[in-house]
Scaffold this motif. Structure first.
Motif, PDB file in Angstrom:
ATOM      1  N   LYS A 115       3.944   8.025 -10.180  1.00  0.00           N
ATOM      2  CA  LYS A 115       2.739   8.683  -9.652  1.00  0.00           C
ATOM      3  C   LYS A 115       2.984  10.171  -9.450  1.00  0.00           C
ATOM      4  O   LYS A 115       2.132  11.004  -9.780  1.00  0.00           O
ATOM      5  CB  LYS A 115       2.326   8.026  -8.336  1.00  0.00           C
ATOM      6  CG  LYS A 115       1.813   6.602  -8.479  1.00  0.00           C
ATOM      7  CD  LYS A 115       1.626   5.936  -7.122  1.00  0.00           C
ATOM      8  CE  LYS A 115       1.269   4.459  -7.275  1.00  0.00           C
ATOM      9  NZ  LYS A 115       1.154   3.783  -5.953  1.00  0.00           N
ATOM     10  N   LEU A 164       0.330  12.325  -1.860  1.00  0.00           N
ATOM     11  CA  LEU A 164       0.463  10.890  -2.123  1.00  0.00           C
ATOM     12  C   LEU A 164       0.918  10.122  -0.886  1.00  0.00           C
ATOM     13  O   LEU A 164       1.033   8.892  -0.930  1.00  0.00           O
ATOM     14  CB  LEU A 164       1.471  10.656  -3.254  1.00  0.00           C
ATOM     15  CG  LEU A 164       1.008  10.982  -4.667  1.00  0.00           C
ATOM     16  CD1 LEU A 164       2.183  11.004  -5.627  1.00  0.00           C
ATOM     17  CD2 LEU A 164      -0.040   9.963  -5.138  1.00  0.00           C
ATOM     18  N   ILE A 222      -3.363   7.167 -10.090  1.00  0.00           N
ATOM     19  CA  ILE A 222      -2.566   6.331  -9.188  1.00  0.00           C
ATOM     20  C   ILE A 222      -2.865   4.849  -9.427  1.00  0.00           C
ATOM     21  O   ILE A 222      -1.957   4.015  -9.524  1.00  0.00           O
ATOM     22  CB  ILE A 222      -2.867   6.710  -7.724  1.00  0.00           C
ATOM     23  CG1 ILE A 222      -2.337   8.107  -7.430  1.00  0.00           C
ATOM     24  CG2 ILE A 222      -2.240   5.701  -6.762  1.00  0.00           C
ATOM     25  CD1 ILE A 222      -2.836   8.663  -6.113  1.00  0.00           C
ATOM     26  N   VAL A 251      -1.255   3.657 -12.649  1.00  0.00           N
ATOM     27  CA  VAL A 251       0.192   3.422 -12.515  1.00  0.00           C
ATOM     28  C   VAL A 251       0.452   2.069 -11.862  1.00  0.00           C
ATOM     29  O   VAL A 251       1.310   1.304 -12.317  1.00  0.00           O
ATOM     30  CB  VAL A 251       0.854   4.557 -11.710  1.00  0.00           C
ATOM     31  CG1 VAL A 251       2.299   4.194 -11.349  1.00  0.00           C
ATOM     32  CG2 VAL A 251       0.824   5.860 -12.490  1.00  0.00           C
ATOM     33  N   ASP A 252      -0.285   1.771 -10.798  1.00  0.00           N
ATOM     34  CA  ASP A 252      -0.111   0.473 -10.130  1.00  0.00           C
ATOM     35  C   ASP A 252      -0.447  -0.676 -11.071  1.00  0.00           C
ATOM     36  O   ASP A 252       0.263  -1.701 -11.110  1.00  0.00           O
ATOM     37  CB  ASP A 252      -0.985   0.398  -8.875  1.00  0.00           C
ATOM     38  CG  ASP A 252      -0.434   1.226  -7.727  1.00  0.00           C
ATOM     39  OD1 ASP A 252       0.800   1.413  -7.661  1.00  0.00           O
ATOM     40  OD2 ASP A 252      -1.245   1.692  -6.896  1.00  0.00           O
TER      41      ASP A 252
END
Length: 432
Positions: free
Chosen positions: A418, A362, A29, A32-33
């Motif tokens: 995500k 998530l 996660i 990805v950010d």
């Protein structure tokens, strides 16, 4: 053997088993950010390349922009020429690591906006929404595929996965013959255990497609006996071609409309003394007079069925209706090739359950199945009969697709990435 065991694992999986994110998943996660600004730049780059289906050089330019990105992740990637089916071609990228699930990820490079379209450029509308040709359908989905794989690569979690990515160059306007146009998809599906499609579905991130109706064209050709209108219905003249067309269409309506999830639409009809039909540009011309019994008629349309069994049953019914001719008429129906249905199998439902668990973990909420009546045909349909599990609609949320007002929700870009990254990771861990 692997396909069967994966289905059993998925069937036994409980929500509580995935209630907490692992440290690896938290790392995915965060990755990805961290990568999202690059993802936005890549999306802008490929949206700004016109890749209308018939702009062959543009379609290839999009592939050329993406191929180095796949190669940087350790994929073997190339552009497969499409001259055999009169289209630009397809991007195919492969990653093989031995044991583990074999997963097909599906995108497409082309859009409905050709080189002469007034809609050509990416534009941010506000912090959350952007506008651009093909941004949601489906260049956003293509970026999600790549960025999910990139996060797994950076976390050293691609090992244990076998991935084949097929991004077609003719999803919006299929090349012919379909057997050649869709060969890369079919070959990949025969190899794969699971197929994941990154179309934008109905544009709602709370839904995904476990089924898609197929789309098959049909052409009805009718001939009658030309005569002065004062003689219509007599034994030697009969009813004429237009009455026969009306009978057939009315019987289609009466006998078929009770079929669940089925639609059948006559989109074009021509009739008269003479009819000239131009299939290439969906047009034609007719000549006839009010005082002459129609000698010819042509009707074209489509069938959208929820399963192969339903499609075959409906085709049989249509042929029987067509064969019951009015006096002095003859009718022939030709049912062409098209998109096969993607049925709502148990495997597809189980895959949706895994994906929905990912979404809930998530904090993005439950994901439910799209009503097949709200889902058009897509490339994933060509793979569904060969894999144990298939799911589509995993792409970027957006609105007004296929119009000059097409928009994409930029918040959904990292969110959907995500989901995809964690789905791939969990499919890998389940298989161990």
């Amino acid at each position: 053997m692997y396909k069967l065991s994966l289905l059993l694992i998925a069937g036994l999986l409980s929500n509580s088993a995935l209630a907490q994110l692992s440290s690896v998943e938290k790392g995915l996660i965060n990755q990805v950010d961290h990568n999202n600004p690059e993802a936005v730049t890549l999306l802008k780059d490929i949206v700004n390349i016109n890749s209308g289906t018939m702009n062959f050089s543009g379609v290839k330019k999009v592939a050329d922009r993406l191929i180095p990105e796949f190669e940087a992740l350790g994929f073997n990637a190339h552009f497969e020429d499409g001259s055999a089916f009169n289209r630009a071609g397809h991007l195919i990228a492969e990653y093989k690591s031995g044991k583990g699930p074999q997963i097909l990820m599906i995108g497409h490079l082309d859009t409905v906006f050709e080189a002469d379209s007034p809609f050509q450029h990416f534009e941010m509308l506000d912090n959350n929404m952007a506008k651009g040709p093909g941004i949601a359908d489906m260049k956003g989905g293509d970026v999600i595929i790549l960025q999910a794989l990139k996060a797994l690569h950076q976390a050293n979690e691609l090992q244990g996965l076998n991935i084949r990515v097929v991004m077609t160059g003719d999803e919006e306007l299929n090349g012919r013959p379909l057997a050649k146009s869709k060969q890369a998809l079919v070959d990949a599906a025969k190899w794969a255990d699971i197929a994941l499609g990154f179309e934008n579905g109905d544009g709602n991130p709370r839904t995904a497609n476990v089924s898609r109706r197929g789309s098959v064209d049909w052409t009805l050709t009718i001939s009658g006996h030309a005569s002065h209108s004062s003689q219509i219905f007599k034994d030697k003249v009969g009813a004429g071609a237009i009455y026969e067309a009306s009978r057939i269409l009315n019987q289609f309506y009466q006998q078929l409309r009770s079929e669940p999830l089925l639609t059948f639409n006559p989109g074009r009809i021509m009739g008269g003394t003479t009819v000239h039909h131009n299939k290439m540009n969906n047009s034609g011309d007719t000549f006839g007079k009010n005082n002459v019994v129609a000698q010819s008629a042509i009707v074209t349309g489509d069938i959208r069925a929820a399963s192969l069994e339903q499609l075959e049953r409906v085709k049989d019914k249509m042929r029987k209706i067509v064969a019951d001719n009015l006096p002095q008429t003859q009718s022939v129906i030709e049912i062409g090739e098209g998109y096969p249905p993607m049925g709502a199998t148990d495997g597809n439902q189980q895959l949706l359950s895994i994906y929905s668990n990912v979404s809930q973990d998530l904090g993005q909420g439950q994901v439910e199945a799209v009503n097949p009546l709200n889902a058009g045909a897509a490339d994933v349909s060509f793979t569904a009969q060969y894999v144990s599990m298939a799911l589509d609609g995993l792409g970027m949320s957006g609105t007004a697709g296929h119009t000059v007002n097409e928009t994409g929700n930029m918040v959904s870009l990292p969110n959907q990435t995500k989901r995809a990254a964690l789905l791939l990771y969990r499919l890998k861990t389940m298989a161990k």
